[in-house]
Design an enzyme around this catalytic site. Structure first.
Site, PDB file in Angstrom:
ATOM      1  N   GLY A   1       0.784  -1.227   0.000  1.00 50.03           N
ATOM      2  CA  GLY A   1       0.000   0.000   0.000  1.00 50.03           C
ATOM      3  C   GLY A   1       0.813   1.272   0.000  1.00 50.03           C
ATOM      4  O   GLY A   1       1.794   1.422  -0.732  1.00 50.03           O
ATOM      5  N   ILE A   2       0.401   2.217   0.843  1.00 46.83           N
ATOM      6  CA  ILE A   2       1.066   3.510   0.927  1.00 46.83           C
ATOM      7  C   ILE A   2       2.520   3.350   1.357  1.00 46.83           C
ATOM      8  O   ILE A   2       3.418   4.011   0.832  1.00 46.83           O
ATOM      9  CB  ILE A   2       0.303   4.437   1.894  1.00 46.83           C
ATOM     10  CG1 ILE A   2      -1.056   4.841   1.284  1.00 46.83           C
ATOM     11  CG2 ILE A   2       1.123   5.686   2.217  1.00 46.83           C
ATOM     12  CD1 ILE A   2      -1.947   5.616   2.220  1.00 46.83           C
TER      13      ILE A   2
ATOM     14  N   ARG B   1       4.747  -7.132   9.556  1.00 46.51           N
ATOM     15  CA  ARG B   1       4.588  -8.367  10.313  1.00 46.51           C
ATOM     16  C   ARG B   1       4.642  -9.615   9.438  1.00 46.51           C
ATOM     17  O   ARG B   1       4.961 -10.699   9.919  1.00 46.51           O
ATOM     18  CB  ARG B   1       3.262  -8.338  11.083  1.00 46.51           C
ATOM     19  CG  ARG B   1       3.236  -7.328  12.213  1.00 46.51           C
ATOM     20  CD  ARG B   1       1.926  -7.346  12.956  1.00 46.51           C
ATOM     21  NE  ARG B   1       0.816  -6.858  12.145  1.00 46.51           N
ATOM     22  CZ  ARG B   1      -0.446  -6.807  12.550  1.00 46.51           C
ATOM     23  NH1 ARG B   1      -0.762  -7.230  13.770  1.00 46.51           N
ATOM     24  NH2 ARG B   1      -1.386  -6.338  11.763  1.00 46.51           N
TER      25      ARG B   1
ATOM     26  N   ASP C   1       6.352  -5.880  14.689  1.00 49.72           N
ATOM     27  CA  ASP C   1       5.025  -5.519  15.182  1.00 49.72           C
ATOM     28  C   ASP C   1       5.211  -4.185  15.897  1.00 49.72           C
ATOM     29  O   ASP C   1       5.858  -4.123  16.943  1.00 49.72           O
ATOM     30  CB  ASP C   1       4.508  -6.584  16.152  1.00 49.72           C
ATOM     31  CG  ASP C   1       3.136  -6.259  16.733  1.00 49.72           C
ATOM     32  OD1 ASP C   1       2.694  -5.092  16.652  1.00 49.72           O
ATOM     33  OD2 ASP C   1       2.499  -7.180  17.288  1.00 49.72           O
TER      34      ASP C   1
ATOM     35  N   ASN D   1       4.001   4.563   9.308  1.00 51.53           N
ATOM     36  CA  ASN D   1       2.918   4.304   8.362  1.00 51.53           C
ATOM     37  C   ASN D   1       2.049   3.101   8.743  1.00 51.53           C
ATOM     38  O   ASN D   1       0.887   3.043   8.368  1.00 51.53           O
ATOM     39  CB  ASN D   1       3.515   4.077   6.969  1.00 51.53           C
ATOM     40  CG  ASN D   1       2.505   3.504   6.001  1.00 51.53           C
ATOM     41  OD1 ASN D   1       1.620   4.192   5.508  1.00 51.53           O
ATOM     42  ND2 ASN D   1       2.625   2.211   5.711  1.00 51.53           N
TER      43      ASN D   1
ATOM     44  N   TYR E   1     -10.853   3.990  14.706  1.00 50.39           N
ATOM     45  CA  TYR E   1      -9.855   4.411  13.723  1.00 50.39           C
ATOM     46  C   TYR E   1      -9.675   5.924  13.763  1.00 50.39           C
ATOM     47  O   TYR E   1      -8.554   6.430  13.816  1.00 50.39           O
ATOM     48  CB  TYR E   1     -10.292   3.969  12.328  1.00 50.39           C
ATOM     49  CG  TYR E   1      -9.307   4.341  11.238  1.00 50.39           C
ATOM     50  CD1 TYR E   1      -8.175   3.562  11.016  1.00 50.39           C
ATOM     51  CD2 TYR E   1      -9.520   5.457  10.426  1.00 50.39           C
ATOM     52  CE1 TYR E   1      -7.269   3.894  10.017  1.00 50.39           C
ATOM     53  CE2 TYR E   1      -8.619   5.794   9.428  1.00 50.39           C
ATOM     54  CZ  TYR E   1      -7.496   5.010   9.221  1.00 50.39           C
ATOM     55  OH  TYR E   1      -6.595   5.345   8.233  1.00 50.39           O
TER      56      TYR E   1
ATOM     57  N   LYS F   1      -6.288   8.110  14.779  1.00 48.08           N
ATOM     58  CA  LYS F   1      -5.655   9.028  13.836  1.00 48.08           C
ATOM     59  C   LYS F   1      -5.697  10.476  14.332  1.00 48.08           C
ATOM     60  O   LYS F   1      -4.780  11.258  14.046  1.00 48.08           O
ATOM     61  CB  LYS F   1      -6.311   8.902  12.460  1.00 48.08           C
ATOM     62  CG  LYS F   1      -6.053   7.556  11.794  1.00 48.08           C
ATOM     63  CD  LYS F   1      -4.573   7.283  11.622  1.00 48.08           C
ATOM     64  CE  LYS F   1      -4.284   6.019  10.847  1.00 48.08           C
ATOM     65  NZ  LYS F   1      -2.826   5.784  10.659  1.00 48.08           N
TER      66      LYS F   1
ATOM     67  N   THR G   1      -6.117   1.232  -1.116  1.00 49.71           N
ATOM     68  CA  THR G   1      -5.250   0.243  -0.474  1.00 49.71           C
ATOM     69  C   THR G   1      -6.117  -0.830   0.178  1.00 49.71           C
ATOM     70  O   THR G   1      -7.344  -0.692   0.294  1.00 49.71           O
ATOM     71  CB  THR G   1      -4.373   0.882   0.616  1.00 49.71           C
ATOM     72  OG1 THR G   1      -5.200   1.312   1.703  1.00 49.71           O
ATOM     73  CG2 THR G   1      -3.593   2.064   0.064  1.00 49.71           C
TER      74      THR G   1
END
Length: 249
Positions: free
Chosen positions: A18-19, A39, A63, A90, A154, A158, A191
């Site tokens: 992904g990113i 991981r 992790d 990230n 989430y 963030k 993603t």
């Protein structure tokens, strides 16, 4: 442009997909040496072999919620390359996609452990063990707004990342450390972390989302913050959301 990150060593957590992978690719294209962590060991080794065609890259299993894993990653990076200049926090998970009322404590804690506590440990390690450099924390537009139900844990993680970034930036300045700390806030990016339900909810909302972003769009902003071009930028946030915030009432 090329070589904006020449002679710099970067750690990119969650750098195997992904990113994170896009960031690692852009860093390598700009001359950095990159340590990617994640991981999934088999995937990590495969991605490192792929990316090694662009430059010097090392995969380390990690992790981010484990303090001992952070110490091993940083120790190995310094022992292998001699210095550490860039950290990109990230690594993250999307959460259970449940209403707060239906979210278990274990589900909540897992998101906090990876998205927020993992970022905290990384920031602390960088502030203590970098001589100078740049920390970039990957937050989200959902750390600024919460336009739909089901993103409580989430969004909280963030939003915490957003303010942790600012607090760390201020502390670095006040304690005389030559370390800049900034955050980026992507909107809807294609993603694996973005579920089909979330994509549908966002695209059906009143927000302006002309298109789903690409990981490379985010990577370019991270490269700017990692480079010396952003030497006057700290405690700041860059929103990459296709106009979502600008289009809100």
């Amino acid at each position: 442009m090329v070589n904006r990150l020449a002679n710099k060593v970067a750690i990119v957590t969650g750098g195997i997909s992904g990113i994170g992978k896009a960031i690692a690719q852009d860093f390598l294209a700009e001359g950095a040496t990159v340590v990617v962590t994640g991981r999934r060991e088999a995937v990590g080794k495969q991605v490192a072999a792929e990316l090694s065609q662009q430059g010097e890259v090392l995969y380390l299993k990690q992790d981010v919620s484990e303090e001992t894993d952070w110490q091993k990653v940083v120790d190995t990076t310094l022992a292998t390359f001699g210095h550490w200049d860039i950290l990109v926090n990230n690594a993250g998970i999307g959460g259970a996609n449940k209403l707060i009322a239906d979210t278990s404590l274990d589900e909540w804690q897992q998101v906090m452990d990876i998205n927020l506590t993992g970022t905290f440990i990384g920031v602390r390690e960088a502030l203590n063990r970098m001589d100078k450099g740049s920390i970039v924390n990957v937050s989200s537009v959902l750390g600024i707004i919460t336009p739909m139900p089901g993103v409580g844990s989430y969004a909280a993680s963030k939003a915490g990342t957003r303010l942790l970034t600012k607090a760390a930036a201020v502390e670095a300045v006040k304690t005389g450390k030559q370390i800049r700390v900034n955050s980026i806030h992507p909107g809807l990016v294609g993603t694996d972390i973005v579920s089909d339900d979330l994509k549908n909810a966002l695209q059906a909302s009143d927000d302006v989302i002309p298109a789903i972003g690409e990981p490379a769009d985010v990577a370019k902003a991270v490269t700017y913050l990692a480079s010396d071009e952003s030497s006057y930028t700290t405690g700041s946030e860059i929103v990459l959301d296709g106009g979502t915030l600008a289009g809100r009432q």
